[in-house]
Design a protein around this motif. Structure first.
Motif, PDB file in Angstrom:
ATOM      1  N   LEU A 259      -6.217  -0.176 -12.937  1.00 21.40           N
ATOM      2  CA  LEU A 259      -6.827   0.877 -12.131  1.00 21.40           C
ATOM      3  C   LEU A 259      -7.660   0.330 -10.977  1.00 21.40           C
ATOM      4  O   LEU A 259      -8.454  -0.603 -11.146  1.00 21.40           O
ATOM      5  N   SER A 260      -7.475   0.933  -9.824  1.00 21.21           N
ATOM      6  CA  SER A 260      -8.362   0.758  -8.666  1.00 21.21           C
ATOM      7  C   SER A 260      -8.792   2.159  -8.241  1.00 21.21           C
ATOM      8  O   SER A 260      -8.132   3.148  -8.585  1.00 21.21           O
ATOM      9  N   PHE A 261      -9.866   2.252  -7.480  1.00 21.89           N
ATOM     10  CA  PHE A 261     -10.393   3.566  -7.120  1.00 21.89           C
ATOM     11  C   PHE A 261     -10.605   3.659  -5.612  1.00 21.89           C
ATOM     12  O   PHE A 261     -10.938   2.674  -4.947  1.00 21.89           O
ATOM     13  N   SER A 262     -10.371   4.865  -5.093  1.00 21.11           N
ATOM     14  CA  SER A 262     -10.578   5.095  -3.661  1.00 21.11           C
ATOM     15  C   SER A 262     -10.973   6.553  -3.454  1.00 21.11           C
ATOM     16  O   SER A 262     -10.830   7.371  -4.355  1.00 21.11           O
ATOM     17  N   PRO A 263     -11.452   6.902  -2.256  1.00 17.52           N
ATOM     18  CA  PRO A 263     -11.887   8.287  -2.011  1.00 17.52           C
ATOM     19  C   PRO A 263     -10.776   9.321  -2.100  1.00 17.52           C
ATOM     20  O   PRO A 263     -11.037  10.485  -2.373  1.00 17.52           O
ATOM     21  N   GLY A 264      -9.519   8.923  -1.846  1.00 20.44           N
ATOM     22  CA  GLY A 264      -8.450   9.909  -1.858  1.00 20.44           C
ATOM     23  C   GLY A 264      -7.085   9.260  -1.809  1.00 20.44           C
ATOM     24  O   GLY A 264      -6.945   8.089  -1.436  1.00 20.44           O
ATOM     25  N   VAL A 265      -6.071  10.011  -2.161  1.00 20.84           N
ATOM     26  CA  VAL A 265      -4.708   9.498  -2.169  1.00 20.84           C
ATOM     27  C   VAL A 265      -4.250   9.118  -0.759  1.00 20.84           C
ATOM     28  O   VAL A 265      -3.566   8.107  -0.569  1.00 20.84           O
ATOM     29  N   VAL A 266      -4.630   9.896   0.239  1.00 26.67           N
ATOM     30  CA  VAL A 266      -4.253   9.558   1.615  1.00 26.67           C
ATOM     31  C   VAL A 266      -4.858   8.211   2.005  1.00 26.67           C
ATOM     32  O   VAL A 266      -4.203   7.372   2.635  1.00 26.67           O
ATOM     33  N   THR A 267      -6.108   7.989   1.634  1.00 29.60           N
ATOM     34  CA  THR A 267      -6.749   6.688   1.877  1.00 29.60           C
ATOM     35  C   THR A 267      -5.948   5.583   1.200  1.00 29.60           C
ATOM     36  O   THR A 267      -5.669   4.534   1.805  1.00 29.60           O
ATOM     37  N   SER A 268      -5.563   5.812  -0.042  1.00 31.06           N
ATOM     38  CA  SER A 268      -4.823   4.796  -0.801  1.00 31.06           C
ATOM     39  C   SER A 268      -3.487   4.462  -0.143  1.00 31.06           C
ATOM     40  O   SER A 268      -3.094   3.285  -0.076  1.00 31.06           O
ATOM     41  N   ILE A 269      -2.797   5.488   0.339  1.00 28.44           N
ATOM     42  CA  ILE A 269      -1.509   5.258   0.993  1.00 28.44           C
ATOM     43  C   ILE A 269      -1.698   4.445   2.273  1.00 28.44           C
ATOM     44  O   ILE A 269      -0.937   3.505   2.550  1.00 28.44           O
ATOM     45  N   ASN A 270      -2.716   4.790   3.039  1.00 28.83           N
ATOM     46  CA  ASN A 270      -3.004   4.016   4.255  1.00 28.83           C
ATOM     47  C   ASN A 270      -3.321   2.559   3.924  1.00 28.83           C
ATOM     48  O   ASN A 270      -2.878   1.634   4.613  1.00 28.83           O
ATOM     49  N   MET A 271      -4.093   2.349   2.866  1.00 29.87           N
ATOM     50  CA  MET A 271      -4.443   0.989   2.454  1.00 29.87           C
ATOM     51  C   MET A 271      -3.199   0.207   2.034  1.00 29.87           C
ATOM     52  O   MET A 271      -3.048  -0.966   2.366  1.00 29.87           O
ATOM     53  N   ALA A 272      -2.305   0.861   1.292  1.00 32.83           N
ATOM     54  CA  ALA A 272      -1.089   0.184   0.836  1.00 32.83           C
ATOM     55  C   ALA A 272      -0.199  -0.209   2.008  1.00 32.83           C
ATOM     56  O   ALA A 272       0.372  -1.310   2.025  1.00 32.83           O
ATOM     57  N   ILE A 273      -0.076   0.682   2.974  1.00 31.76           N
ATOM     58  CA  ILE A 273       0.735   0.364   4.153  1.00 31.76           C
ATOM     59  C   ILE A 273       0.171  -0.850   4.887  1.00 31.76           C
ATOM     60  O   ILE A 273       0.910  -1.754   5.298  1.00 31.76           O
ATOM     61  N   GLN A 274      -1.150  -0.893   5.021  1.00 35.50           N
ATOM     62  CA  GLN A 274      -1.770  -2.029   5.701  1.00 35.50           C
ATOM     63  C   GLN A 274      -1.649  -3.313   4.887  1.00 35.50           C
ATOM     64  O   GLN A 274      -1.473  -4.405   5.440  1.00 35.50           O
ATOM     65  N   ALA A 275      -1.755  -3.189   3.565  1.00 40.23           N
ATOM     66  CA  ALA A 275      -1.756  -4.378   2.716  1.00 40.23           C
ATOM     67  C   ALA A 275      -0.375  -5.000   2.544  1.00 40.23           C
ATOM     68  O   ALA A 275      -0.254  -6.221   2.394  1.00 40.23           O
ATOM     69  N   PHE A 276       0.676  -4.169   2.574  1.00 35.67           N
ATOM     70  CA  PHE A 276       1.996  -4.667   2.184  1.00 35.67           C
ATOM     71  C   PHE A 276       3.053  -4.614   3.281  1.00 35.67           C
ATOM     72  O   PHE A 276       4.209  -4.977   3.037  1.00 35.67           O
ATOM     73  N   THR A 277       2.701  -4.148   4.455  1.00 36.29           N
ATOM     74  CA  THR A 277       3.649  -4.172   5.566  1.00 36.29           C
ATOM     75  C   THR A 277       2.965  -4.697   6.821  1.00 36.29           C
ATOM     76  O   THR A 277       1.744  -4.704   6.917  1.00 36.29           O
ATOM     77  N   GLU A 278       3.783  -5.107   7.752  1.00 34.89           N
ATOM     78  CA  GLU A 278       3.294  -5.598   9.043  1.00 34.89           C
ATOM     79  C   GLU A 278       3.684  -4.609  10.138  1.00 34.89           C
ATOM     80  O   GLU A 278       4.609  -3.810   9.959  1.00 34.89           O
ATOM     81  N   PRO A 279       2.981  -4.651  11.277  1.00 36.90           N
ATOM     82  CA  PRO A 279       3.353  -3.777  12.388  1.00 36.90           C
ATOM     83  C   PRO A 279       4.841  -3.894  12.715  1.00 36.90           C
ATOM     84  O   PRO A 279       5.417  -4.982  12.673  1.00 36.90           O
ATOM     85  N   GLU A 280       5.437  -2.717  12.986  1.00 37.25           N
ATOM     86  CA  GLU A 280       6.835  -2.556  13.351  1.00 37.25           C
ATOM     87  C   GLU A 280       7.794  -2.677  12.162  1.00 37.25           C
ATOM     88  O   GLU A 280       9.006  -2.488  12.328  1.00 37.25           O
ATOM     89  N   GLU A 281       7.296  -2.956  10.967  1.00 38.74           N
ATOM     90  CA  GLU A 281       8.175  -2.931   9.801  1.00 38.74           C
ATOM     91  C   GLU A 281       8.443  -1.484   9.386  1.00 38.74           C
ATOM     92  O   GLU A 281       7.684  -0.572   9.716  1.00 38.74           O
ATOM     93  N   LYS A 282       9.524  -1.294   8.637  1.00 35.84           N
ATOM     94  CA  LYS A 282      10.018   0.060   8.364  1.00 35.84           C
ATOM     95  C   LYS A 282       9.459   0.637   7.061  1.00 35.84           C
ATOM     96  O   LYS A 282       9.426  -0.041   6.036  1.00 35.84           O
ATOM     97  N   VAL A 283       9.052   1.914   7.152  1.00 38.04           N
ATOM     98  CA  VAL A 283       8.559   2.658   5.998  1.00 38.04           C
ATOM     99  C   VAL A 283       9.362   3.947   5.894  1.00 38.04           C
ATOM    100  O   VAL A 283       9.500   4.685   6.871  1.00 38.04           O
ATOM    101  N   LEU A 284       9.877   4.233   4.701  1.00 37.50           N
ATOM    102  CA  LEU A 284      10.766   5.382   4.507  1.00 37.50           C
ATOM    103  C   LEU A 284      10.045   6.548   3.828  1.00 37.50           C
ATOM    104  O   LEU A 284       9.250   6.347   2.906  1.00 37.50           O
ATOM    105  N   ILE A 285      10.347   7.755   4.288  1.00 34.87           N
ATOM    106  CA  ILE A 285       9.853   8.987   3.664  1.00 34.87           C
ATOM    107  C   ILE A 285      11.009   9.974   3.519  1.00 34.87           C
ATOM    108  O   ILE A 285      12.018   9.869   4.226  1.00 34.87           O
ATOM    109  N   GLN A 286      10.845  10.932   2.600  1.00 38.40           N
ATOM    110  CA  GLN A 286      11.878  11.946   2.358  1.00 38.40           C
ATOM    111  C   GLN A 286      11.409  13.280   2.918  1.00 38.40           C
ATOM    112  O   GLN A 286      10.515  13.911   2.373  1.00 38.40           O
ATOM    113  N   THR A 287      12.011  13.674   4.008  1.00 40.95           N
ATOM    114  CA  THR A 287      11.557  14.834   4.775  1.00 40.95           C
ATOM    115  C   THR A 287      12.305  16.100   4.397  1.00 40.95           C
ATOM    116  O   THR A 287      13.451  16.024   3.934  1.00 40.95           O
TER     117      THR A 287
END
Length: 389
Positions: A89-117
């Motif tokens: 377990l880790s803790f953060s103020p919100g799920v949106v914060t956590s998602i932003n943190m994960a993107i910064q921690a595990f990807t680099e600028p211009e790398e691809k991130v997929l979502i289901q729209t």
């Protein structure tokens, strides 16, 4: 009057939902059924715990101790059949914060991130604001029900996607993914070494008889490839208290994420969020079961009324969340016209479907987590507006 029947005046409480009508809808004369919080009081056990903490009167630095972690672990085990080690377990103020943190921690600028729209709007900003390349795997709708296009999903992963943000249950289309769907998404992400960041904030809000399955439970391999973001905020209407947690079984990934959370100063909870989370998870089960029954009745009511009294509106078949995805395509309006119609003619404040991607152009999202009297008023306004066109 029942627990979920009481109408509370939320105006002038600094409520996003009720006090931002003028800036959002350009008028105060709409019934707000938009942003995803509920017009219900939190469980009494939560309110009592907050009052007791306030009575103490000292609000110094606070810790997330073993008792809080244990309440989280027991809740997930009892509700979702997942044995979560407290060390995950880790803790953060919100799920949106956590998602932003994960993107910064595990990807680099211009790398691809997929979502289901179409999908939750902050997914877009989390990707675009950090200069990552947004890749879409549009969901397919058949017989008023959404499915994953797995051929497209694999094709997109083959193009070098580094991270996949899963919305489970899905907001706004209301799907609760089956074990088979989760296994196939997990298999493909393993095949192409794609990290899964799973937003499971709506995990507890599935309709009676429906089972939410955390994607990390489908196999040990998928668990090690997954970062799961959860929170009591949607479940118990605690969004303003800003308390969420992240479950990362793989130690290397967990250490990397914790390092990033620490660098950004997002690694601790505020005292009241901490208190509310423990109380909700320890004593909120009965309240939640009653809520789920109320939401089922509300969903059935809206679906029935719109089907019987209009020929232009159809509620998408859903299994989870308290958000309905309403197909308005038969009104023959574009997204701008549709939003204007709902505000000016129906006088109801809904979320425009286009906010969730171009696939939502002819849809509106309705929040049904409100007392029946409020719901009936909103539905009748919509029906009258449609039939008086």
């Amino acid at each position: 009057m029942g627990l979920f029947d009481t109408i509370y005046n939320r105006k002038n409480t600094r409520s996003v939902k009720w006090d931002l009508l003028k800036p959002i809808f350009q008028t105060d004369d709409v019934l707000p059924m938009w942003v995803a919080d509920m017009d219900f009081k939190a469980p009494e056990a939560v309110n009592d715990a907050l009052k007791a903490r306030a009575d103490h009167g000292i609000y110094g630095y606070t810790i997330v101790d073993e008792d809080v972690k244990s309440s989280v672990g027991n809740w997930i085990k009892n509700r979702h059949d997942w044995e979560v080690d407290q060390n995950w377990l880790s803790f953060s103020p919100g799920v949106v914060t956590s998602i932003n943190m994960a993107i910064q921690a595990f990807t680099e600028p211009e790398e691809k991130v997929l979502i289901q729209t179409p999908v939750y709007t902050p997914f877009y900003s989390a990707i675009n604001n950090h200069n990552r390349e947004l890749v879409k795997n549009p969901l397919l709708k058949k017989d008023n029900y959404y499915h994953i296009d797995f051929n497209d999903f694999e094709e997109k992963l083959q193009q070098g996607v580094k991270l996949f943000i899963l919305c489970s249950p899905h907001n706004p289309v209301g799907r609760v993914w089956t074990k088979e769907e989760l296994e196939e998404m997990g298999r493909l992400c393993m095949k192409y070494d794609v990290l899964i960041v799973s937003d499971e904030i709506h995990a507890d809000l599935v309709y009676p008889g429906v089972k939410h399955i955390p994607i990390a439970t489908v196999s040990q391999e998928v668990a090690d490839q997954t970062i799961t973001c959860m929170s009591p905020s949607k479940t118990f209407n605690l969004a303003g208290l800003q308390a969420s947690y992240i479950i990362t079984p793989d130690k290397k990934k967990r250490d990397a994420l914790n390092e990033h959370l620490g660098k950004q100063g997002h690694h601790i909870l505020n005292m009241m969020g901490n208190t509310a989370m423990e109380a909700a998870y320890l004593q909120g089960a009965e309240w939640l079961d009653e809520l789920r029954s109320v939401l089922q009745d509300n969903k059935d009511y809206v679906t029935k009324m719109l089907a019987e009294q209009t020929s232009e509106l159809e509620v998408t078949k859903t299994e989870g969340t308290y958000l309905l995805w309403i197909d308005c395509s038969k009104l023959n309006m574009n997204s701008k016209e549709l939003k204007k119609f709902m505000i000016e003619e129906a006088r109801v404040g809904l979320n425009g479907g286009a906010e969730y991607g171009e696939e939502g152009e002819t849809y509106m999202r309705m929040n049904i987590a409100c007392p029946r009297q409020t719901l009936e008023e909103g539905v009748q306004r919509i029906i009258n507006a449609v039939n008086n066109r």
